[in-house]
Design an enzyme around this catalytic site. Structure first.
Site, PDB file in Angstrom:
ATOM      1  N   TYR A  20      75.388   1.443  71.212  1.00  0.00           N
ATOM      2  CA  TYR A  20      75.848   1.722  72.577  1.00  0.00           C
ATOM      3  C   TYR A  20      75.475   3.147  73.006  1.00  0.00           C
ATOM      4  O   TYR A  20      75.105   3.384  74.153  1.00  0.00           O
ATOM      5  CB  TYR A  20      77.359   1.498  72.684  1.00  0.00           C
ATOM      6  N   ARG A  40      69.586   4.768  79.186  1.00  0.00           N
ATOM      7  CA  ARG A  40      69.949   4.587  80.591  1.00  0.00           C
ATOM      8  C   ARG A  40      69.979   5.932  81.307  1.00  0.00           C
ATOM      9  O   ARG A  40      69.485   6.062  82.425  1.00  0.00           O
ATOM     10  CB  ARG A  40      71.307   3.888  80.683  1.00  0.00           C
ATOM     11  N   TYR A  73      82.325  11.756  81.345  1.00  0.00           N
ATOM     12  CA  TYR A  73      83.054  11.678  80.083  1.00  0.00           C
ATOM     13  C   TYR A  73      82.666  12.875  79.206  1.00  0.00           C
ATOM     14  O   TYR A  73      81.502  13.275  79.185  1.00  0.00           O
ATOM     15  CB  TYR A  73      82.672  10.405  79.310  1.00  0.00           C
ATOM     16  N   ARG A  96      82.623   2.971  89.011  1.00  0.00           N
ATOM     17  CA  ARG A  96      83.724   2.050  88.701  1.00  0.00           C
ATOM     18  C   ARG A  96      83.683   0.792  89.557  1.00  0.00           C
ATOM     19  O   ARG A  96      84.176  -0.251  89.154  1.00  0.00           O
ATOM     20  CB  ARG A  96      85.059   2.754  88.888  1.00  0.00           C
ATOM     21  N   GLU A 150      88.450  -6.429  78.427  1.00  0.00           N
ATOM     22  CA  GLU A 150      87.769  -5.791  79.561  1.00  0.00           C
ATOM     23  C   GLU A 150      87.668  -6.851  80.655  1.00  0.00           C
ATOM     24  O   GLU A 150      87.427  -8.013  80.362  1.00  0.00           O
ATOM     25  CB  GLU A 150      86.387  -5.299  79.126  1.00  0.00           C
TER      26      GLU A 150
HETATM   27  C1  3EB Z   1      84.653   2.312  80.133  1.00  0.00           C
HETATM   28  O1  3EB Z   1      85.303   2.279  81.169  1.00  0.00           O
HETATM   29  C2  3EB Z   1      84.670   1.046  79.346  1.00  0.00           C
HETATM   30  O2  3EB Z   1      78.427   1.511  79.888  1.00  0.00           O
HETATM   31  O3  3EB Z   1      77.918   0.323  81.645  1.00  0.00           O
HETATM   32  C3  3EB Z   1      82.794  -0.509  81.195  1.00  0.00           C
HETATM   33  C4  3EB Z   1      81.838  -0.844  82.165  1.00  0.00           C
HETATM   34  C5  3EB Z   1      82.392   0.215  80.085  1.00  0.00           C
HETATM   35  C6  3EB Z   1      80.509  -0.448  82.035  1.00  0.00           C
HETATM   36  C7  3EB Z   1      78.732   0.735  80.806  1.00  0.00           C
HETATM   37  C8  3EB Z   1      81.060   0.620  79.960  1.00  0.00           C
HETATM   38  C9  3EB Z   1      80.133   0.288  80.929  1.00  0.00           C
HETATM   39  O4  3EB Z   1      84.038   3.291  79.737  1.00  0.00           O
HETATM   40  C10 3EB Z   1      83.350   0.559  78.987  1.00  0.00           C
END
Ligand code: 3EB
Length: 317
Positions: free
Chosen positions: A132, A139, A191, A204, A309
């Protein structure tokens, strides 16, 4: 105008279909450019597909291993790569994003609205070698080369798949959507480095205008507040937190639109443990006041401690 439905597999598809997600460990390409195979087991009794359709007639095409469909407003594209080509997840992700972005631009749909990423063994490897994290590095590199993605990050999901290598698909528009962030969560692109040196580049949610209303495409959403995973080992509490994140996102989207009504249109749930289905689904139906039964898949989530999720679409009318 886009429509998303979950429907029984044997219903005929029609010329208004932009994309159909088909699920199951054995899911494969079937020759139709709109057919997107996702190698995950569906939970529950009624096998269904997820169909994205529009009001306008659809044209399809392909460029090498990228397949796509357009309707004049939207383009849906998918790239399905076998495991043999995915040993170097960073490189394969970078080139896949750049290739899709090139297609979007040349077809005249340059705005990424929504992306789905399914990669085999998503949590395999330690530290920065985790797949990941390599995916995120790839990406990030692609996004930083492509101004159209960077200035308008798409909503996204990234899950493990049980077979295959990498499936990347996206919905793009002739016109941009609006990126929606969640006030309860740090934006994923910000992050801190403990989750990986390259941040996950996604929004989001994406608010996509269509006619008088709009559609809200909600990214994969989990039990994360700030940037931390909450309720470790407790899937029921993770579900409650995820639902609060959905509510916050919908409220944020309402603040950006004049719509009076918000209707949940489709809900896709990923469970880490198939055994949680019986206990959690009644609560999912309650929390989300679903009109249509959610589609539920067994999947590894990108942080090992996350057990659920949820993604979905809302119509703002
Ligand atoms: C998060 O909120 C949980 O890497 O594209 C959710 C939706 C998550 C998309 C991505 C990762 C991704 O970080 C994981």
């Amino acid at each position: 105008m886009l429509h998303v439905i979950h429907t029984a597999r044997n219903e005929p598809e029609n010329r208004h279909t932009l994309a159909e997600f088909h699920f199951g460990i054995e899911a494969r390409r079937n020759g139709d450019p709109r057919h997107i195979p996702v190698s995950l087991a569906q939970l529950g009794n009624d096998a269904r597909i997820e169909r994205w359709s529009t009001d306008a007639p659809v044209t399809t095409g392909s460029v090498r291993d990228i397949e796509y469909a357009t309707d004049g407003d939207y383009l849906f594209a998918s790239l399905v790569l076998p495991g043999e080509q995915c040993a170097d997840m960073e490189r394969v992700t970078r080139s896949s994003y750049l290739r899709l972005d090139h297609l979007l631009r040349t077809q005249g749909y340059p705005y990424w609205l929504r992306a789905w990423n399914y990669l085999l063994d998503i949590t395999r490897g330690e530290g920065e070698a985790e797949r990941y994290r390599r995916f995120n590095a790839g990406r990030y590199a692609a996004v930083s080369l492509s101004s159209s993605v960077e200035h308008n990050l798409p909503a996204a999901s990234a899950l493990g798949s049980d077979a295959g290598g990498f499936v990347l698909c996206c919905l793009a528009g002739r016109r941009p959507g609006q990126q929606i962030e969640n006030p309860r969560q740090v934006s994923a692109s910000r992050y801190p480095p403990r989750y990986g040196l390259r941040s996950p580049m996604f929004a989001r949610a994406a608010l996509v205008p269509n006619g008088r209303g709009a559609q809200l495409l909600v990214s994969g959403t989990a039990s994360i507040v700030g940037h931390e995973s909450l309720h470790l080992g407790d899937p029921a509490a993770q579900l409650e937190e995820t639902s609060r994140n959905f509510e916050a996102l919908v409220a944020a989207a309402r603040g950006r639109h004049t719509a009076r009504q918000v209707r949940l249109e489709s809900l896709r749930v990923y469970l880490h443990d198939a055994g949680d289905y019986e206990r959690l689904l009644p609560r999912v139906r309650e929390l989300f006041a679903v009109e249509h039964e959610p589609l539920v898949l067994r999947a590894d989530i990108c942080r090992r401690e996350l057990l659920i999720e949820i993604e979905g679409t809302y119509a703002l009318e």
